[in-house]
Design a protein around this motif. Structure first.
Motif: not given
Ligand code: SF4
Lengths: 71, 607
Positions: B74-80, B481-489
């Motif tokens: 649970a350690g993903k951060m998105d940069f848009t 990419p749902l994982f990138d919405c959830l903020g997890a790997c």
């Protein structure tokens, strides 16, 4: 004799390359080598993809390729 | 709001004003978080036609509802942001510990606006937020700056930073974190450089409100156990993504010589096992990860420590530029990390330049005497440095292969390997229709993160161009990419095959909101369609043509490897797009229909 090459993580079970007698199916070969079938994603025989039910011929070159999820 | 930090941090670099706003509940409901927040704020706040490097563009940095909780990875951060490389939508994610720390400080997103008059870094220590002078850090490498800021502020601070490439506005500069992880693609680091924001340092100590802590404890523990019990666990942790290298060569998916071939004649020097034995010193994982795939390495030859090389770096620098010794790749990797460059794009750019040299399109006069040849470590190292500093030929190459090929002409457009201006990542796709379609339709340009469909091609047949392939790509474009919405790997699912059914109950325990997988996939589809509409809004004449693959894939057969002689046909490419658009509910030009947008609840946003 058929040549068997187990790629990547599968080489732990079969070594990089080995020779086996023809006449067995790929599924049987996996069982005899102790390779869990679900770990094998693709089987290539002489460069072409085959089912695991394929019966290996004496002159065949078999490549076992692991299943991968990919990055 | 359960599961969220609760606030959006807005930082205006032009005025120095810093504000905190409550995280809007309706946005959380419709877009979840992470890349969902990213596209929502990008679409609604950045004016149409904004210059990606100008003050109107924003960098939106977001965690998700799973970030920082008891969920595997649970350690993903998105940069848009609006991409300086493609002119369209960019979103890149990074692992490590940044996203958890940001949430512990009480923030779901940071929205960075404007341009600072001088180099600064953003300091966040719970409620204390300020812009601090970074003049003495400007010009320094990313790893150096991370080390320095940790020394100054304390180990507990998590740092995201750019290197000189970001400062010099190299169009594919990345953002680095945790000594070797990057938000790599699309020039997110370039935007930070344009804003004169050298780094972000975050420390947080607050709790995340959880709807049902007991349930989370039970369900989270179950998910961790499932990861450890997975048959793929041992191999994944031993090799990480480097395990893909041998596989990729064996099936002819390894890009070699600017995507001319699908395998190296001898790849033994790059294999995961070679890497493990020769250079890896320890495993390294992100926040809350049970299956640390990061490989931390030491190269004796160059006396450097580096995280990696990851498969992608090995593919684009090892394969595509033909460096067949893992230590040479490791050193190139280290250079890119310190200078702050995306290894995928730069590998492509260098392979393109070498091919141009071979064909006489670039000469020794252009390169300052350097002979660009395949398989020469010195050429690769020199080019990386020149690009990062925009010296000589590096100035042109810093723009990416699309622009460089347009500028150079002489037929070089035919072998500029990109889609929508983004260089293709590490899977040779002359004979993999689903993988090629993944690249063609990926919402940031040619990247594999949204859909990795090459195993599907292998399983059902590489020559087939059938509707199920389009269906598969769309499915993957919603799940991954749902994982990138959830903020997890996503890799615990992708690599360890843990059941996707574990996630909705975990999300419910965290947020208190009951959602099925179908509900979550609908959100992901909403996000996908909004990113598409962003391209439509920003790029004049955007449509079908923008989804075409590089000509090499349908004009020149593979020169070496198991797929030798294969290529896609032009009619199959059209067929793939027709099937894909139809299944998506888009028109023949690839534009979402008003009905589709209404169905997804986007009608009021896309006016
Ligand atoms: S699997 Fe790898 S990328 Fe994913 S959380 Fe673990 S270490 Fe990070």
């Amino acid at each position: 004799m058929a040549k068997v090459k187990a790629v990547g993580i599968l080489s732990r079970y079969a070594g990089d390359e080995m020779e086996v007698e023809g006449g067995k199916s790929v599924e049987e070969l996996l069982a005899s080598l102790g390779i869990p079938s679900p770990l094998v994603g693709i089987v290539l025989v002489n460069g072409r993809q085959v089912e695991k039910s394929y019966v290996i011929g004496e002159e065949d070159e078999v490549k076992l390729i692991p299943l991968l999820g990919g990055g | 709001m359960n599961g969220y930090g609760g606030k959006i941090l807005r930082v205006n670099l032009t005025t120095g004003q810093i504000t905190k706003e409550p995280t809007p509940a309706h946005v959380a409901e419709k877009f979840l978080g992470g890349r969902g927040f990213g596209i929502y704020f990008l679409y609604t706040e950045v004016p149409k036609g904004a210059n990606p490097l100008g003050p109107e563009n924003k960098l939106i940095i977001s965690s998700g509802p799973l970030s920082g909780t008891l969920t595997p990875g649970a350690g993903k951060m998105d940069f848009t942001t609006k991409s300086p490389l493609t002119g369209g939508y960019a979103s890149a994610s990074v692992g490590g510990h940044l996203t958890a720390e940001l949430k512990y400080a009480g923030y779901d997103s940071i929205i960075v606006e404007g341009i600072s008059p001088k180099p600064v870094y953003l300091y966040i220590n719970d409620d204390e937020v300020e812009l601090r002078d970074a003049s003495d850090l400007w010009g320094k490498g990313a790893i150096t700056v991370e080390t320095e800021l940790k020394k100054r502020l304390g180990e507990e601070f998590q740092i995201a930073t750019i290197g000189p490439a970001g400062e010099n506005l190299v169009k594919y500069a990345c953002i680095s974190h945790d000594f070797g992880r990057q938000a790599g693609r699309g020039g997110v680091g370039t935007v930070m450089g344009a804003k004169k924001l050298k780094a972000i340092a975050v420390h947080g100590t607050k709790d995340i409100p959880i709807a049902d802590p007991q349930a989370l404890l039970r369900l989270g523990t179950e998910a961790y156990k499932a990861c450890k019990a997975s048959g793929g666990f041992e191999a994944w942790v031993r090799y990480g993504t480097s395990g893909v290298t041998v596989w990729s060569n064996e099936v002819g998916a390894f890009p070699v010589r600017n995507f001319q071939a699908g395998a190296l004649e001898d790849y033994s020097g790059l294999s995961g096992e070679t890497m493990r034995q020769r250079i890896v010193i320890t495993d390294k994982g992100c926040f809350g990860c049970p299956s640390p795939c990061g490989k931390y390495s030491f190269s004796k030859k160059y006396n450097i420590y580096v995280e990696g090389p990851e498969y992608e770096t090995t593919a684009l620098i090892g394969g595509d530029c033909v460096l067949t010794d893992i230590e040479d790749v490791a050193y190139a990797n280290w250079l890119c990390d310190e200078l702050g460059i995306d290894t995928i794009s730069v590998g492509n750019v260098m392979a393109f330049a070498i091919e141009c040299f071979e064909k006489g399109i670039i000469t020794k006069e252009d390169t300052g005497g350097l002979e660009l040849r395949w398989g020469e470590p010195k050429v690769v190292f020199t080019l990386i440095e020149k690009i990062a500093r925009r010296e000589g030929i590096g100035d042109l190459l810093a723009e990416g292969v699309k622009y460089a090929s347009q500028k150079l002409g002489k037929g070089s457009e035919e072998f500029a390997i990109h889609v929508k201006g983004m260089e293709v990542s590490g899977y040779e796709s002359h004979n993999a229709p689903a993988m090629l379609l993944s690249y063609m339709t990926c919402d940031v340009g040619a990247h594999h993160n949204r859909s990795w469909a090459i195993t599907y091609d292998l399983q059902v047949g590489r020559d087939l161009v059938t509707p199920d392939k389009a269906e598969r790509v769309i499915y993957l474009q919603h799940v991954r990419p749902l994982f990138d919405c959830l903020g997890a790997c996503r890799l615990q699912w992708v690599e360890l095959s843990i059941d996707l059914g574990l996630y909705p109950p975990i999300l419910k325990a965290i947020t208190g909101i009951d959602r099925s997988w179908e509900d979550l996939l609908k959100i992901s589809e909403r996000v996908w369609n909004l990113t598409r509409m962003y391209w439509v809004r920003e790029v004049e004449g955007f449509g079908r043509e923008w989804d075409y693959p590089p000509p090499r894939f349908y004009k020149e057969p593979v020169t070496y490897g198991p797929t030798k002689g294969k290529l896609m046909s032009w009619s199959d490419i059209q067929k793939l797009l027709d099937m894909y658009y139809e299944k998506r509910g888009w028109d023949k030009n690839g534009i979402p229909t008003p009905e589709k947008l209404a169905e997804l609840g986007l009608a009021d946003i896309v006016k």
